[in-house]
Design a protein around this motif. Structure first.
Motif, PDB file in Angstrom:
ATOM      1  N   ARG A  12     -21.823  45.094  32.450  1.00  0.00           N
ATOM      2  CA  ARG A  12     -21.811  44.657  31.053  1.00  0.00           C
ATOM      3  C   ARG A  12     -23.211  44.480  30.465  1.00  0.00           C
ATOM      4  O   ARG A  12     -23.343  44.336  29.249  1.00  0.00           O
ATOM      5  CB  ARG A  12     -21.003  43.362  30.911  1.00  0.00           C
ATOM      6  CG  ARG A  12     -21.609  42.126  31.505  1.00  0.00           C
ATOM      7  CD  ARG A  12     -20.619  40.971  31.465  1.00  0.00           C
ATOM      8  NE  ARG A  12     -21.193  39.725  31.973  1.00  0.00           N
ATOM      9  CZ  ARG A  12     -21.830  38.832  31.239  1.00  0.00           C
ATOM     10  NH1 ARG A  12     -21.963  39.039  29.945  1.00  0.00           N
ATOM     11  NH2 ARG A  12     -22.323  37.738  31.783  1.00  0.00           N
ATOM     12  N   ASN A  15     -27.670  49.350  29.607  1.00  0.00           N
ATOM     13  CA  ASN A  15     -27.966  50.015  28.346  1.00  0.00           C
ATOM     14  C   ASN A  15     -27.282  51.386  28.329  1.00  0.00           C
ATOM     15  O   ASN A  15     -26.601  51.768  29.292  1.00  0.00           O
ATOM     16  CB  ASN A  15     -29.473  50.145  28.111  1.00  0.00           C
ATOM     17  CG  ASN A  15     -30.166  50.937  29.215  1.00  0.00           C
ATOM     18  OD1 ASN A  15     -29.616  51.888  29.758  1.00  0.00           O
ATOM     19  ND2 ASN A  15     -31.393  50.527  29.549  1.00  0.00           N
ATOM     20  N   GLU A  16     -27.460  52.126  27.258  1.00  0.00           N
ATOM     21  CA  GLU A  16     -26.748  53.394  27.100  1.00  0.00           C
ATOM     22  C   GLU A  16     -27.091  54.392  28.199  1.00  0.00           C
ATOM     23  O   GLU A  16     -26.201  55.073  28.736  1.00  0.00           O
ATOM     24  CB  GLU A  16     -27.066  53.994  25.720  1.00  0.00           C
ATOM     25  CG  GLU A  16     -26.251  55.236  25.397  1.00  0.00           C
ATOM     26  CD  GLU A  16     -26.500  55.740  23.987  1.00  0.00           C
ATOM     27  OE1 GLU A  16     -26.055  56.866  23.677  1.00  0.00           O
ATOM     28  OE2 GLU A  16     -27.130  55.020  23.194  1.00  0.00           O
ATOM     29  N   THR A  17     -28.362  54.486  28.563  1.00  0.00           N
ATOM     30  CA  THR A  17     -28.781  55.417  29.607  1.00  0.00           C
ATOM     31  C   THR A  17     -28.180  55.028  30.954  1.00  0.00           C
ATOM     32  O   THR A  17     -27.672  55.871  31.698  1.00  0.00           O
ATOM     33  CB  THR A  17     -30.317  55.448  29.721  1.00  0.00           C
ATOM     34  OG1 THR A  17     -30.874  55.875  28.483  1.00  0.00           O
ATOM     35  CG2 THR A  17     -30.758  56.393  30.838  1.00  0.00           C
ATOM     36  N   GLU A  18     -28.221  53.748  31.265  1.00  0.00           N
ATOM     37  CA  GLU A  18     -27.676  53.268  32.540  1.00  0.00           C
ATOM     38  C   GLU A  18     -26.175  53.482  32.609  1.00  0.00           C
ATOM     39  O   GLU A  18     -25.637  53.828  33.670  1.00  0.00           O
ATOM     40  CB  GLU A  18     -28.019  51.795  32.721  1.00  0.00           C
ATOM     41  CG  GLU A  18     -29.499  51.544  32.967  1.00  0.00           C
ATOM     42  CD  GLU A  18     -29.878  50.070  32.885  1.00  0.00           C
ATOM     43  OE1 GLU A  18     -30.924  49.703  33.455  1.00  0.00           O
ATOM     44  OE2 GLU A  18     -29.132  49.306  32.239  1.00  0.00           O
ATOM     45  N   LEU A  19     -25.491  53.290  31.484  1.00  0.00           N
ATOM     46  CA  LEU A  19     -24.050  53.525  31.461  1.00  0.00           C
ATOM     47  C   LEU A  19     -23.728  55.002  31.721  1.00  0.00           C
ATOM     48  O   LEU A  19     -22.746  55.325  32.390  1.00  0.00           O
ATOM     49  CB  LEU A  19     -23.462  53.099  30.120  1.00  0.00           C
ATOM     50  CG  LEU A  19     -23.144  51.615  29.958  1.00  0.00           C
ATOM     51  CD1 LEU A  19     -22.723  51.311  28.523  1.00  0.00           C
ATOM     52  CD2 LEU A  19     -22.044  51.182  30.927  1.00  0.00           C
ATOM     53  N   GLY A  20     -24.571  55.876  31.192  1.00  0.00           N
ATOM     54  CA  GLY A  20     -24.375  57.301  31.427  1.00  0.00           C
ATOM     55  C   GLY A  20     -24.502  57.642  32.903  1.00  0.00           C
ATOM     56  O   GLY A  20     -23.714  58.423  33.445  1.00  0.00           O
ATOM     57  N   TYR A  22     -24.098  55.491  35.414  1.00  0.00           N
ATOM     58  CA  TYR A  22     -22.977  54.827  36.091  1.00  0.00           C
ATOM     59  C   TYR A  22     -21.700  55.658  35.984  1.00  0.00           C
ATOM     60  O   TYR A  22     -20.993  55.875  36.976  1.00  0.00           O
ATOM     61  CB  TYR A  22     -22.766  53.442  35.477  1.00  0.00           C
ATOM     62  CG  TYR A  22     -21.433  52.820  35.791  1.00  0.00           C
ATOM     63  CD1 TYR A  22     -21.174  52.279  37.053  1.00  0.00           C
ATOM     64  CD2 TYR A  22     -20.415  52.788  34.834  1.00  0.00           C
ATOM     65  CE1 TYR A  22     -19.935  51.727  37.347  1.00  0.00           C
ATOM     66  CE2 TYR A  22     -19.177  52.235  35.127  1.00  0.00           C
ATOM     67  CZ  TYR A  22     -18.945  51.707  36.380  1.00  0.00           C
ATOM     68  OH  TYR A  22     -17.717  51.168  36.673  1.00  0.00           O
ATOM     69  N   LYS A  23     -21.397  56.138  34.777  1.00  0.00           N
ATOM     70  CA  LYS A  23     -20.171  56.914  34.575  1.00  0.00           C
ATOM     71  C   LYS A  23     -20.196  58.211  35.389  1.00  0.00           C
ATOM     72  O   LYS A  23     -19.168  58.636  35.931  1.00  0.00           O
ATOM     73  CB  LYS A  23     -19.979  57.216  33.089  1.00  0.00           C
ATOM     74  CG  LYS A  23     -19.611  55.999  32.257  1.00  0.00           C
ATOM     75  CD  LYS A  23     -19.489  56.346  30.782  1.00  0.00           C
ATOM     76  CE  LYS A  23     -19.135  55.123  29.945  1.00  0.00           C
ATOM     77  NZ  LYS A  23     -19.072  55.451  28.494  1.00  0.00           N
ATOM     78  N   THR A  50     -36.249  57.103  36.255  1.00  0.00           N
ATOM     79  CA  THR A  50     -35.125  56.386  35.634  1.00  0.00           C
ATOM     80  C   THR A  50     -34.047  56.098  36.677  1.00  0.00           C
ATOM     81  O   THR A  50     -33.444  55.020  36.687  1.00  0.00           O
ATOM     82  CB  THR A  50     -34.537  57.212  34.481  1.00  0.00           C
ATOM     83  OG1 THR A  50     -35.542  57.412  33.489  1.00  0.00           O
ATOM     84  CG2 THR A  50     -33.353  56.491  33.847  1.00  0.00           C
TER      85      THR A  50
END
Length: 247
Positions: A12, A15-20, A22-23, A50
């Motif tokens: 939660r 950030n957007e890059t980390e979520l990408g 992770y997914k 990164t």
């Protein structure tokens, strides 16, 4: 005890890059243990630095340690057998991917599509589902009324002609069946969703679909038979109606 690679608190705050990243990892968890840091970076279109920062955020100093943890997580998931109740639900849903099931759903959609008045009814937990079904159909453009009280004084409040969708796990609840018979006399098409095709309700209906799940009673006789197929069937019918309305 090994900790999970990704905790809720960690996810939660991504950030957007980390979520990408992770997914991608979750979607390709079988591949990650065999990918170099460069291959992973190229796959998600970021730099290797990164990826290293991502590993550090996840609590691993090196990429190799992160890959080992991902492998352990993959093994843990594979060693966790699905519960029997989930197996039954998955068996049912996978078994609906047939032309016969689709034709049966489309038949119900056609009956409801041409009905000026649509009423959902059930008793107990089926009554709650009836309210949900009516709201879902209305959301998708076909106005419907949901009743969870089979003693509701319908009288002449509904015009002759329409569709009554009756939900009953057993198909043998007398009040529910009498309600269906009352609407049948008002020239309503009776569509029922039951657990057994040989129930009284199924037999008196113009259309019936039975999901045939294992009947379960708990806590002194309360019905605990899964109702997931009922939701699945109602939503499938509603979406077929909406498809025709938008052509």
């Amino acid at each position: 005890m090994e900790r999970k690679v990704f905790s809720y608190d960690m996810i939660r705050t991504m950030n957007e890059t980390e979520l990408g990243i992770y997914k991608y990892i979750i979607a390709n968890i079988d591949k990650i243990p065999f990918m170099t840091i460069r291959e992973l970076a190229d796959a998600v279109q970021v730099s290797t630095s990164t990826i290293l920062r991502f590993c550090t955020t996840a609590g691993f100093e090196k990429y190799a340690a992160f890959k080992k943890a991902v492998q352990s997580e993959k093994d843990r998931l594979q060693d966790t057998p699905p519960r029997n109740d989930l197996k039954e639900i998955l068996r049912y849903i996978s078994g609906t991917n047939t032309g016969a099931f689709e034709a049966h759903i489309e038949r119900a959609a056609a009956l409801i599509r041409q009905a000026g008045t649509v009423v959902f009814v059930g008793q107990g937990s089926s009554g709650t589902l009836a309210k949900y079904g009516a709201r879902y159909f209305t959301n998708l453009g076909k106005f419907a009324v949901g009743l969870e009280d089979t003693f509701y004084p319908v009288g002449n409040n509904f015009p002759h002609g329409g569709a009554l969708v009756v939900l009953s796990e057993s198909g043998e609840t007398q009040n529910v069946n009498n309600f269906a018979i009352h609407f049948q006399k008002k020239n309503f098409s009776i569509l029922s969703i039951t657990n057994r095709p040989d129930s009284t309700l199924a037999k008196l209906s113009d259309w019936n679909i039975s999901y045939m799940m294992e009947h379960e009673r708990i806590n002194g006789g309360y019905n605990a038979t899964t109702q997931v197929p009922v939701l699945f069937i109602m939503e499938a019918i509603a979406r077929r109606i909406d498809e025709k309305n938008t052509l």
